[in-house]
Design an enzyme around this catalytic site. Sequence first.
Site, PDB file in Angstrom:
ATOM      1  N   ASP A 149      -2.153  -2.063  10.703  1.00  0.00           N
ATOM      2  CA  ASP A 149      -2.434  -1.991   9.266  1.00  0.00           C
ATOM      3  C   ASP A 149      -2.987  -3.304   8.694  1.00  0.00           C
ATOM      4  O   ASP A 149      -3.390  -3.349   7.530  1.00  0.00           O
ATOM      5  CB  ASP A 149      -1.156  -1.647   8.485  1.00  0.00           C
ATOM      6  CG  ASP A 149      -0.792  -0.171   8.589  1.00  0.00           C
ATOM      7  OD1 ASP A 149      -1.640   0.624   9.047  1.00  0.00           O
ATOM      8  OD2 ASP A 149       0.340   0.180   8.198  1.00  0.00           O
ATOM      9  N   SER A 199       0.857  -6.852   5.081  1.00  0.00           N
ATOM     10  CA  SER A 199       0.152  -7.455   3.955  1.00  0.00           C
ATOM     11  C   SER A 199       0.406  -8.962   3.895  1.00  0.00           C
ATOM     12  O   SER A 199      -0.508  -9.742   3.601  1.00  0.00           O
ATOM     13  CB  SER A 199       0.593  -6.777   2.651  1.00  0.00           C
ATOM     14  OG  SER A 199      -0.192  -7.245   1.594  1.00  0.00           O
ATOM     15  N   ALA A 244      10.776  -2.791   5.258  1.00  0.00           N
ATOM     16  CA  ALA A 244      10.915  -1.622   6.144  1.00  0.00           C
ATOM     17  C   ALA A 244      10.915  -0.338   5.327  1.00  0.00           C
ATOM     18  O   ALA A 244      11.809   0.495   5.427  1.00  0.00           O
ATOM     19  CB  ALA A 244      12.172  -1.724   6.999  1.00  0.00           C
ATOM     20  N   ALA A 245       9.884  -0.189   4.518  1.00  0.00           N
ATOM     21  CA  ALA A 245       9.874   0.869   3.513  1.00  0.00           C
ATOM     22  C   ALA A 245       8.676   1.798   3.614  1.00  0.00           C
ATOM     23  O   ALA A 245       8.586   2.774   2.885  1.00  0.00           O
ATOM     24  CB  ALA A 245       9.885   0.231   2.126  1.00  0.00           C
ATOM     25  N   GLY A 246       7.721   1.485   4.503  1.00  0.00           N
ATOM     26  CA  GLY A 246       6.502   2.294   4.592  1.00  0.00           C
ATOM     27  C   GLY A 246       5.423   1.820   3.643  1.00  0.00           C
ATOM     28  O   GLY A 246       4.478   2.546   3.340  1.00  0.00           O
ATOM     29  N   MET A 247       5.539   0.558   3.178  1.00  0.00           N
ATOM     30  CA  MET A 247       4.558   0.008   2.236  1.00  0.00           C
ATOM     31  C   MET A 247       3.767  -1.149   2.833  1.00  0.00           C
ATOM     32  O   MET A 247       3.068  -1.873   2.119  1.00  0.00           O
ATOM     33  CB  MET A 247       5.257  -0.444   0.955  1.00  0.00           C
ATOM     34  CG  MET A 247       6.053   0.683   0.303  1.00  0.00           C
ATOM     35  SD  MET A 247       6.496   0.300  -1.374  1.00  0.00           S
ATOM     36  CE  MET A 247       4.951   0.657  -2.207  1.00  0.00           C
ATOM     37  N   GLY A 287       4.553  -4.045   3.913  1.00  0.00           N
ATOM     38  CA  GLY A 287       4.852  -5.380   3.387  1.00  0.00           C
ATOM     39  C   GLY A 287       4.581  -6.493   4.392  1.00  0.00           C
ATOM     40  O   GLY A 287       3.949  -7.499   4.063  1.00  0.00           O
ATOM     41  N   GLY A 288       5.054  -6.297   5.611  1.00  0.00           N
ATOM     42  CA  GLY A 288       4.860  -7.323   6.641  1.00  0.00           C
ATOM     43  C   GLY A 288       3.391  -7.488   6.987  1.00  0.00           C
ATOM     44  O   GLY A 288       2.894  -8.615   7.128  1.00  0.00           O
ATOM     45  N   LYS A 327       0.848  -1.206   0.000  1.00  0.00           N
ATOM     46  CA  LYS A 327       0.000   0.000   0.000  1.00  0.00           C
ATOM     47  C   LYS A 327       0.875   1.244   0.000  1.00  0.00           C
ATOM     48  O   LYS A 327       2.053   1.203   0.377  1.00  0.00           O
ATOM     49  CB  LYS A 327      -0.936   0.029   1.212  1.00  0.00           C
ATOM     50  CG  LYS A 327      -0.237   0.116   2.592  1.00  0.00           C
ATOM     51  CD  LYS A 327       0.119   1.524   3.065  1.00  0.00           C
ATOM     52  CE  LYS A 327       0.826   1.511   4.408  1.00  0.00           C
ATOM     53  NZ  LYS A 327       1.769   2.553   4.673  1.00  0.00           N
TER      54      LYS A 327
END
Length: 290
Positions: A141, A109, A101-104, A106-107, A16
């Site tokens: 999230d 999701s 660890a990018a602000g997307m 990932g974990g 996201k």
Amino acid sequence: MMNPHKDTIIRKAYAKINLGLDVTGRLENGYHLVRMIMQTVGIYDVLTFTAARSGIRISVEGGELPTGEDNLIYRAARLLMEAGGVKEGVDIHLEKHIPIAAGMAGGSSDAAAALLGLNELFALGLSREQLRQLGVCIGADVPYCIMGGTALAEGIGELLTPLTPAPPCGLLVAKPDIQVSTKYVYEQLDAREIGHHPDIDGMRSAIETGDLTGIADRLGNVLETVTMEACPVIGRIKREMMANGAMGSLMSGSGPTVFGIYGSQEQAGAAGDCLRETGLASELFVTEFV
Ligand code: ATP
């Protein structure tokens, strides 16, 4: 207990971005109250779930991640299997594509995909609402990641209002080769006054009327200045995107990933070529809203 028709399930876990991210307060337990406009994008991990005799085994391809209890997939699997009284085990393979660890998210999701995938594999029949309630125990999230699409997230991120899908555009996503701790960014934010709050309600209206220019004009993230001070490369990537035709550009979540909105895939692709030459980003994606 096992789904009689399938012993393997494959699921995509989408990343996201935040078109808007505002922080409105802080709870005593340290969680922040947020108002975020969430948008799923076409970058995804692939998870394969295979029924096994016992235990939860995770293998990872394409990234350095823990395979035990520290992996959010493990925690999701254990939580769901306990809730559903599953006696069997599962092997889970993660093909990682979402920057880490990018602000997307990932974990988060991946955790959402594990809840959805294992609910199906073991034919547990839990409702989306039940899965969202389990998900919030893993991360704020995760409920959004179970839902996906365009949404307003409030509370600690778990109170969700689905919105009209955002209008199509070309999207360039760039991750510089730096690590940012989400905890550090929020701590720095607590120590200062938020000078400017993004127009979340205006963003919502722009989405609902399909106004891409209105969306691009209202991009805003209160965490951006915090992370950008520590990582000036974020500002450089934003300027590069704007200089190459972006309608708007913003850091996602706590960063350091930056995205740019373009009128078309072609424009996003051309801007991506220019950005690649600067060497500012270690990972680049030309993609779209999903
Ligand atoms: P958010 O946008 O929710 O802050 P993020 O994109 O910043 O998430 P993630 O990629 O989700 O961050 O991961 C943050 C940390 O969580 C990493 O340091 C990683 O070790 C750990 N982690 C545990 N499980 C996973 C997973 N399946 N995928 C990615 N990171 C994971």
